[in-house]
Motif scaffolding. Sequence first.
Motif, PDB file in Angstrom:
ATOM      1  N   GLY A  80      47.877   3.055 119.767  1.00  0.00           N
ATOM      2  CA  GLY A  80      47.243   1.884 120.321  1.00  0.00           C
ATOM      3  C   GLY A  80      48.379   0.906 120.893  1.00  0.00           C
ATOM      4  N   VAL A  81      49.378   1.240 121.181  1.00  0.00           N
ATOM      5  CA  VAL A  81      50.504   0.237 121.746  1.00  0.00           C
ATOM      6  C   VAL A  81      49.800  -0.397 122.962  1.00  0.00           C
ATOM      7  CG1 VAL A  81      52.844   0.000 122.800  1.00  0.00           C
ATOM      8  CG2 VAL A  81      52.393   1.686 120.749  1.00  0.00           C
ATOM      9  N   THR A  82      50.137  -1.922 122.966  1.00  0.00           N
ATOM     10  CA  THR A  82      49.961  -2.805 124.264  1.00  0.00           C
ATOM     11  C   THR A  82      51.153  -3.384 124.648  1.00  0.00           C
ATOM     12  OG1 THR A  82      49.317  -4.267 122.640  1.00  0.00           O
ATOM     13  CG2 THR A  82      47.736  -3.044 123.265  1.00  0.00           C
ATOM     14  N   ILE A  83      51.097  -3.734 125.918  1.00  0.00           N
ATOM     15  CA  ILE A  83      52.249  -4.529 126.628  1.00  0.00           C
ATOM     16  C   ILE A  83      51.477  -5.779 126.926  1.00  0.00           C
ATOM     17  CG2 ILE A  83      53.850  -4.440 128.564  1.00  0.00           C
ATOM     18  CD1 ILE A  83      54.622  -2.540 126.207  1.00  0.00           C
ATOM     19  N   ALA A  84      51.906  -6.783 126.590  1.00  0.00           N
ATOM     20  CA  ALA A  84      51.401  -8.060 126.785  1.00  0.00           C
ATOM     21  C   ALA A  84      49.735  -8.231 126.749  1.00  0.00           C
ATOM     22  CB  ALA A  84      51.653  -8.485 128.213  1.00  0.00           C
ATOM     23  N   GLY A  85      49.426  -7.603 125.924  1.00  0.00           N
ATOM     24  CA  GLY A  85      47.862  -7.521 125.465  1.00  0.00           C
ATOM     25  C   GLY A  85      47.043  -6.433 126.211  1.00  0.00           C
ATOM     26  N   ALA A  86      47.835  -5.721 127.104  1.00  0.00           N
ATOM     27  CA  ALA A  86      47.170  -4.605 127.788  1.00  0.00           C
ATOM     28  C   ALA A  86      47.272  -3.143 127.406  1.00  0.00           C
ATOM     29  CB  ALA A  86      47.603  -4.593 129.548  1.00  0.00           C
ATOM     30  N   PRO A  87      46.427  -2.566 127.227  1.00  0.00           N
ATOM     31  CA  PRO A  87      46.910  -1.085 126.611  1.00  0.00           C
ATOM     32  C   PRO A  87      47.840  -0.327 127.386  1.00  0.00           C
ATOM     33  CG  PRO A  87      44.370  -1.466 126.755  1.00  0.00           C
ATOM     34  CD  PRO A  87      45.097  -2.478 127.279  1.00  0.00           C
ATOM     35  N   LEU A  88      48.657   0.467 126.775  1.00  0.00           N
ATOM     36  CA  LEU A  88      49.444   1.480 127.507  1.00  0.00           C
ATOM     37  C   LEU A  88      49.347   2.658 127.198  1.00  0.00           C
ATOM     38  CD1 LEU A  88      52.175   1.274 128.899  1.00  0.00           C
ATOM     39  CD2 LEU A  88      53.339   1.350 126.608  1.00  0.00           C
ATOM     40  N   ASP A  89      48.832   3.182 128.322  1.00  0.00           N
ATOM     41  CA  ASP A  89      48.647   4.819 128.514  1.00  0.00           C
ATOM     42  C   ASP A  89      49.837   5.503 128.724  1.00  0.00           C
ATOM     43  OD1 ASP A  89      47.601   7.210 128.794  1.00  0.00           O
ATOM     44  OD2 ASP A  89      46.833   7.113 130.703  1.00  0.00           O
ATOM     45  N   HIS A  90      50.307   6.203 127.812  1.00  0.00           N
ATOM     46  CA  HIS A  90      51.618   6.629 127.958  1.00  0.00           C
ATOM     47  C   HIS A  90      52.027   7.948 127.086  1.00  0.00           C
ATOM     48  CE1 HIS A  90      52.179   4.576 124.230  1.00  0.00           C
ATOM     49  NE2 HIS A  90      53.506   5.174 124.065  1.00  0.00           N
ATOM     50  N   ARG A  91      53.080   8.618 127.296  1.00  0.00           N
ATOM     51  CA  ARG A  91      53.545   9.905 126.626  1.00  0.00           C
ATOM     52  C   ARG A  91      54.806   9.511 126.115  1.00  0.00           C
ATOM     53  NH1 ARG A  91      49.508  12.015 129.715  1.00  0.00           N
ATOM     54  NH2 ARG A  91      48.157  13.677 129.136  1.00  0.00           N
ATOM     55  N   LEU A  92      55.246  10.610 125.361  1.00  0.00           N
ATOM     56  CA  LEU A  92      56.641  10.321 124.792  1.00  0.00           C
ATOM     57  C   LEU A  92      57.329  11.937 125.242  1.00  0.00           C
ATOM     58  CD1 LEU A  92      58.095   8.293 123.443  1.00  0.00           C
ATOM     59  CD2 LEU A  92      58.115   9.600 121.363  1.00  0.00           C
ATOM     60  N   TYR A  93      58.366  11.733 126.123  1.00  0.00           N
ATOM     61  CA  TYR A  93      59.167  13.055 126.416  1.00  0.00           C
ATOM     62  C   TYR A  93      60.277  13.153 125.054  1.00  0.00           C
ATOM     63  CZ  TYR A  93      63.082  15.742 127.647  1.00  0.00           C
ATOM     64  OH  TYR A  93      64.120  16.915 127.601  1.00  0.00           O
ATOM     65  N   HIS A  94      60.233  14.160 124.541  1.00  0.00           N
ATOM     66  CA  HIS A  94      61.124  14.374 123.421  1.00  0.00           C
ATOM     67  C   HIS A  94      61.904  15.654 123.520  1.00  0.00           C
ATOM     68  CE1 HIS A  94      60.746  14.967 118.858  1.00  0.00           C
ATOM     69  NE2 HIS A  94      61.810  14.793 119.082  1.00  0.00           N
ATOM     70  N   PHE A  95      63.191  15.448 123.206  1.00  0.00           N
ATOM     71  CA  PHE A  95      64.359  16.532 123.428  1.00  0.00           C
ATOM     72  C   PHE A  95      64.890  16.596 121.895  1.00  0.00           C
ATOM     73  CE2 PHE A  95      68.612  17.875 123.495  1.00  0.00           C
ATOM     74  CZ  PHE A  95      68.673  18.746 124.297  1.00  0.00           C
ATOM     75  N   ARG A  96      65.258  17.985 121.718  1.00  0.00           N
ATOM     76  CA  ARG A  96      65.778  18.164 120.287  1.00  0.00           C
ATOM     77  C   ARG A  96      66.495  19.481 120.382  1.00  0.00           C
ATOM     78  NH1 ARG A  96      64.406  20.827 115.390  1.00  0.00           N
ATOM     79  NH2 ARG A  96      64.998  19.564 113.463  1.00  0.00           N
ATOM     80  N   LEU A  97      67.911  19.344 119.604  1.00  0.00           N
ATOM     81  CA  LEU A  97      68.753  20.533 119.361  1.00  0.00           C
ATOM     82  C   LEU A  97      68.164  21.367 118.353  1.00  0.00           C
ATOM     83  CD1 LEU A  97      72.371  19.301 120.343  1.00  0.00           C
ATOM     84  CD2 LEU A  97      70.626  20.851 121.746  1.00  0.00           C
ATOM     85  N   ALA A  98      67.885  22.378 118.450  1.00  0.00           N
ATOM     86  CA  ALA A  98      67.510  23.106 117.394  1.00  0.00           C
ATOM     87  C   ALA A  98      68.302  23.450 116.302  1.00  0.00           C
ATOM     88  CB  ALA A  98      67.032  24.682 117.925  1.00  0.00           C
ATOM     89  N   TYR A  99      69.647  23.539 116.276  1.00  0.00           N
ATOM     90  CA  TYR A  99      70.511  23.602 115.413  1.00  0.00           C
ATOM     91  C   TYR A  99      70.814  22.388 114.114  1.00  0.00           C
ATOM     92  CZ  TYR A  99      74.801  24.649 112.805  1.00  0.00           C
ATOM     93  OH  TYR A  99      75.782  24.653 111.609  1.00  0.00           O
ATOM     94  N   CYS A 100      71.415  21.257 115.014  1.00  0.00           N
ATOM     95  CA  CYS A 100      71.541  20.044 114.401  1.00  0.00           C
ATOM     96  C   CYS A 100      70.274  19.138 113.982  1.00  0.00           C
ATOM     97  CB  CYS A 100      72.897  19.288 114.855  1.00  0.00           C
ATOM     98  SG  CYS A 100      72.567  18.765 116.501  1.00  0.00           S
ATOM     99  N   GLY A 101      69.319  19.113 115.100  1.00  0.00           N
ATOM    100  CA  GLY A 101      68.334  18.309 114.924  1.00  0.00           C
ATOM    101  C   GLY A 101      68.515  16.826 115.650  1.00  0.00           C
ATOM    102  N   PHE A 102      69.582  17.024 116.516  1.00  0.00           N
ATOM    103  CA  PHE A 102      69.497  15.874 117.530  1.00  0.00           C
ATOM    104  C   PHE A 102      68.419  15.550 118.254  1.00  0.00           C
ATOM    105  CE2 PHE A 102      70.414  14.203 121.796  1.00  0.00           C
ATOM    106  CZ  PHE A 102      71.056  12.983 121.582  1.00  0.00           C
ATOM    107  N   LEU A 121      57.485  -3.556 128.856  1.00  0.00           N
ATOM    108  CA  LEU A 121      57.809  -2.185 128.713  1.00  0.00           C
ATOM    109  C   LEU A 121      59.409  -1.851 128.057  1.00  0.00           C
ATOM    110  CD1 LEU A 121      56.736   0.787 128.851  1.00  0.00           C
ATOM    111  CD2 LEU A 121      57.537   0.868 131.354  1.00  0.00           C
ATOM    112  N   ALA A 122      60.315  -2.761 128.601  1.00  0.00           N
ATOM    113  CA  ALA A 122      61.554  -2.482 127.928  1.00  0.00           C
ATOM    114  C   ALA A 122      61.697  -2.802 126.655  1.00  0.00           C
ATOM    115  CB  ALA A 122      62.748  -3.259 128.969  1.00  0.00           C
TER     116      ALA A 122
END
Length: 516
Positions: A156-178, A286-287
Amino acid sequence: MQVVLPPRGITRVPGRHITDHQMRLYMKYRQTDSPPVAAAKASFSASTAYRIERDPRFPSQRKAPRGRRRPDPLSDVFETEIVPILKAAPGLRPVAVFEEMLRRHPDLGSGIRRTLERRIRAWRAIHGEEQEVIFRQTHEPGQLGLSDFTDMDELGVTIAGAPLDHRLYHFRLAYCGFEHAHVVLGGESFVALAEGLQNALWSLGGAPREHRTDSLSAAFCNLDRDARDDLTQRYEALCAHYGMRPSRNNRGVAHENGSIEGPHGHLKRAIADALLLRGTVDFDDLATYRGFVDEIVSRRNARNAKRIDSERVVLQELPDRRTSDYEEVIVRVTSSGGFTLRKVFYTVPSRLIGHRLRVRLYDDRLDVFVGGTHLVTLPRGRPHPNGKYDQVVDYRHVIHSLRRKPMALLNLVYRDRLFPRDAYRKTFDRLRERLPDKKACRIMVDLLALAHERGCETELADQLSADLEAGRLPDLNRLRAHFAPDPANLPNVVVQLVPLATYECLIGTAETGGAA
């Protein structure tokens, strides 16, 4: 008569009920001691010892299995009705079988549910289908990096009161968990993947030897064969630029991407907790929200700092520069003062009407070029979920022409998008309620022109909001005086340039005076 006493600390307990542990102790002591002594050491009576001599079975082996205490409620239906159902539909849930049995036999009663579930579970353990086995993997440092997208609307994140329709791109290293996360405004696209992946690699300072994604089905959605082939080639070229071997898990098999699917949930819960601690889900822009997510990811990486450092030294070196993380398209500016791209109409300065523009399409913005010259950056719009077109309009691009034709505002296709703030839209609604349409349009266009020419969009919106709360219409003369001076009435300052010979005379005078 010799009396045998049990060793100190051992209490002799007469009776028939002994445990398997006592029986084992007795058998151990019986190797060297007589039955009464061994029994005393095992803490039971001598008579029990002599019974054990006659029947050396363990107590657990002597117990007869407990029979049923009540009739089996499923005896008439399990083999004849339930088993055929389980064979015909192996994936059927026990609760569905339970509801079907109650429909067929209402006299069974709802109390059989747990009995039925246990019976089905036991039947499937013997007669059920083989299940898929998860093979746990060991990961080598510098070998595997994974990318995926996860939906964030539930926060339910909003930007200046307006709902933000968004996704999260997620990157991860399998070994160390970065980890690295990037807020994506649109769907799962190649542009979002390319931008997020490159941000992650340059933040990490190296590249793994293999990069794994899911099937990219969302990115391929609604594309024809040629477009899908082009997207595949672009993805392979992106991985080749960083020396990574691309791989994909099978569609619909999430556990093959398990090194990032599980951390999805952990990261989302961490963001949700941080929002609760923050006290609000609203952000100014957004920033600010992106910085908030970056801070959370940085804290998670700090916990694995030593492991990340150990893997960083074996990563591949990065190339000299990034590769493109945008799509480039050519558009033509129409007489409407803009162009349409991906079901979104964008306005540009009217001097570009008729020109062909080169547009770099990013996830959250458009960079517009004419030739090799960058003209303007526009926020990226998205079509409506139902497929309806949308507009991204900057009133500054059309206000000069709208002043000559103010009645065009009345039925303008993108009228609601034209107003830069909500106060302007509400003011226009108030003007139409109290004034004729022609006059209302004229006043509204003049207000927009005032905001543009005198650079007071925010301050004027505050004044309009005050007028709305007071129930009065805006007074243009008062507002023009308030936001003075008028650029059109600024004095024309003429600077008279004197001849250069005058400066030479001054130099000659100075030399003469110095000689005297």
